[in-house]
Scaffold this active site. Structure first.
Site, PDB file in Angstrom:
ATOM      1  N   ASP A   1       1.164  13.272  44.897  1.00 16.62           N
ATOM      2  CA  ASP A   1      -0.181  13.258  44.329  1.00 16.62           C
ATOM      3  C   ASP A   1      -0.122  13.070  42.822  1.00 16.62           C
ATOM      4  OD1 ASP A   1       1.015  15.704  43.922  1.00 16.62           O
ATOM      5  OD2 ASP A   1      -0.884  16.806  43.883  1.00 16.62           O
TER       6      ASP A   1
ATOM      7  N   ASP B   1      -2.005  14.691  38.090  1.00 19.07           N
ATOM      8  CA  ASP B   1      -1.846  14.988  39.512  1.00 19.07           C
ATOM      9  C   ASP B   1      -2.961  15.914  39.946  1.00 19.07           C
ATOM     10  OD1 ASP B   1      -1.180  17.526  38.729  1.00 19.07           O
ATOM     11  OD2 ASP B   1       0.796  17.532  39.658  1.00 19.07           O
TER      12      ASP B   1
END
Length: 511
Positions: free
Chosen positions: A430, A387
């Site tokens: 994300d 991420d």
């Protein structure tokens, strides 16, 4: 609506449509007979009129062609005689005069019909040396003027003191043409008792003796007799008057009258077309008896009724087939549209709309499949979770549109770093998962560092600022003790957070 109900509804619709079409065709069939009969009568009448008119016009064209051929033939004869006489330039005047006279006298002796030559020979003093047709009038200039008007084609020759003129009369060309056309028309034969006849107009004002009958195959004994516009048929019609007035006003006409059939004493109404050939004052006509047409129409009508029935039945079956085919096409189109829609929805469900990589739903299926294969083969792909570092700060500073742009740029960079067989999955926000097939455990750290290096080199330009994103990666593999793929994913998650705790932008592997 269930599929079964849908199919039953379609069958009912087909049956109803076919019944309606069948009923409509049956009603139409009641009208077909009358309509077809009227159209048949009109069509046959039109065909016959066209036939009559075309035949007469062909005769007129034949006259023009024959006149031209006759004229050309005699023009060549006149011109060849000039060439023959020109070869005798060595003769004396007296010898040439004798030669000229003997040539034309010999031609005249050989002719069985009218003498087609008109010849005149004279000397420089104006003395006539040869005039077999007795064309000389008053004086030589007057005679030559008359000859040049009367002759269709002529030539002159000068030999010393001798002058000669010869040619073919225009009225002879017309006479020979009329004879050939008359003979041709007499020999013509047509079906249905039709024939061509010709009346020669002497007086366009009509009355007794207004015309002479030139050709009449039905009554050949009357050829040469005078005609009167006062003559009536069995019903009191005056066909000669109608014919004369029509050609005077229009040059041609169609008209009807009663007349005897060819080779019979029976009379019936006759449809006739007549056209004036002005050069000869000939009215050239052709006709057909109406009752002959009616017999043909009746026969055609009987046959057409059978055809109409067959066509109507074929129409019903054709329309039934078309309805079934149309409904089949609609069904196929619906299935195709449904399949296309399903495929599109499945694609949209399986693809992340921002980055274009596999969605979580799609990723779950792929991870499940990979884990099931591992349970069979014992071969595990590398499960990498990454991420973004401080991604919230990017969204807060530049907004979600820029955040999506950064996400897309990083994912594109990751896809450039991996192989075609590998898969990137957006797991949420994300956070992304990468499945690296066939990557040995000893190589996973180096492979992930290559991804990290590619991402670290990115520069996303926003307005006048440059964003340099970074990611943290954690990697793991399936274990034999794992219950689902989530066990490996949790290990990768712990490894990733260990990298974040170590300062972010790191790769950690937890085997």
């Amino acid at each position: 609506m269930s599929k079964k109900t849908y199919i039953i509804t379609k069958v009912i619709v087909v049956i109803v449509v076919c019944l309606v079409v069948g009923y409509a065709s049956w009603l139409s069939l009641q009208k077909v007979g009358d309509v077809y009969l009227d159209e048949t009568e009109r069509a046959i009448s039109e065909i016959k009129q066209n036939f009559l008119k075309t035949t007469v016009e062909n005769i007129i064209r034949e006259i023009d062609v024959t006149r031209e051929l006759e004229a050309n033939f005699y023009e060549r004869i006149v011109d060849r005689r000039y060439e023959t006489l020109s070869y005798e330039a060595h003769l004396s005047d007296n010898e040439f005069a004798d030669y000229f006279i003997n040539r034309f006298r010999g031609d005249a002796d050989r002719q069985t019909g009218p003498d087609y030559w008109t010849a005149l020979l004279w000397n420089a003093r104006g003395e006539i040396l040869y005039d077999p047709s007795e064309v000389f009038r008053d004086d030589l200039p007057t005679t030559l003027g008359i000859l040049k008007d009367d002759l269709h084609h002529f030539r002159t020759i000068t030999h010393g003191e001798i002058r000669g003129l010869w040619g073919v009369r225009a009225d002879l060309i017309e006479l020979l043409t009329k004879e050939k056309i008359t003979e041709k028309i007499r020999n013509l034969q047509f079906d249905g008792g039709s024939y061509i006849w010709i009346n020669w107009v002497l007086d366009y004002n009509g009355g007794d003796n207004y015309a002479i009958r030139v050709i009449h195959p039905n009554l050949p004994e009357t050829e040469g007799m005078y005609l009167s516009t006062e003559t009536t048929d069995q019903h009191g019609n005056r066909p000669y008057l109608e014919e004369l007035e029509g050609v005077k006003e229009y040059g041609e006409l169609f008209f009807r009258y009663w007349f005897k059939k060819l080779g019979s004493e029976e009379s019936s109404e006759k449809l006739t077309y007549a056209k004036l050939y002005t050069d000869y004052d000939w009215i050239i006509a052709m006709g057909i008896h109406i009752d002959d047409m009616q017999k043909y129409i009746a026969q055609t009508s009987a046959e057409s009724e059978k055809v109409a029935v067959m066509l109507s039945l074929r129409l019903v079956f054709l329309l039934m087939g078309l309805v079934v085919a149309a409904l089949g096409l609609v069904f196929m189109f619906e299935q195709f549209h449904l399949k296309a829609t399903t495929t599109r929805l499945r694609y949209e469900m399986n693809k992340d709309p921002v980055t274009g990589v596999c969605s979580r739903r799609c990723g779950t299926n792929k991870l499940t499949a990979s884990f099931e294969e591992f349970q069979i083969t014992g071969l595990s792909p590398a499960i990498v979770l990454f991420d973004f570092d401080r991604f919230k700060a990017i969204n807060d500073t530049y907004g979600h549109t820029v955040g999506d742009q950064v996400l897309k740029s990083v994912v594109d960079a990751v896809q450039r770093s991996i192989r075609v067989s590998d898969e990137v999955i957006r797991w949420g926000g994300d956070e992304f998962v990468v499945i690296l097939e066939g990557l040995e455990k000893g190589n996973v750290a180096a492979f992930c560092n290559k991804i990290l290096k590619t991402v670290s080199s990115l520069e996303v330009v926003v307005a006048d600022e440059v964003i340099r994103p970074s990611i943290s990666l954690g990697a793991s593999y399936f274990h034999a003790s794992d219950q689902t793929f989530l066990d490996a994913l949790r290990r990768a998650d712990r490894a990733m957070y260990r990298g974040k705790q170590a300062g972010r932008n790191k790769v950690e592997v937890l085997l």
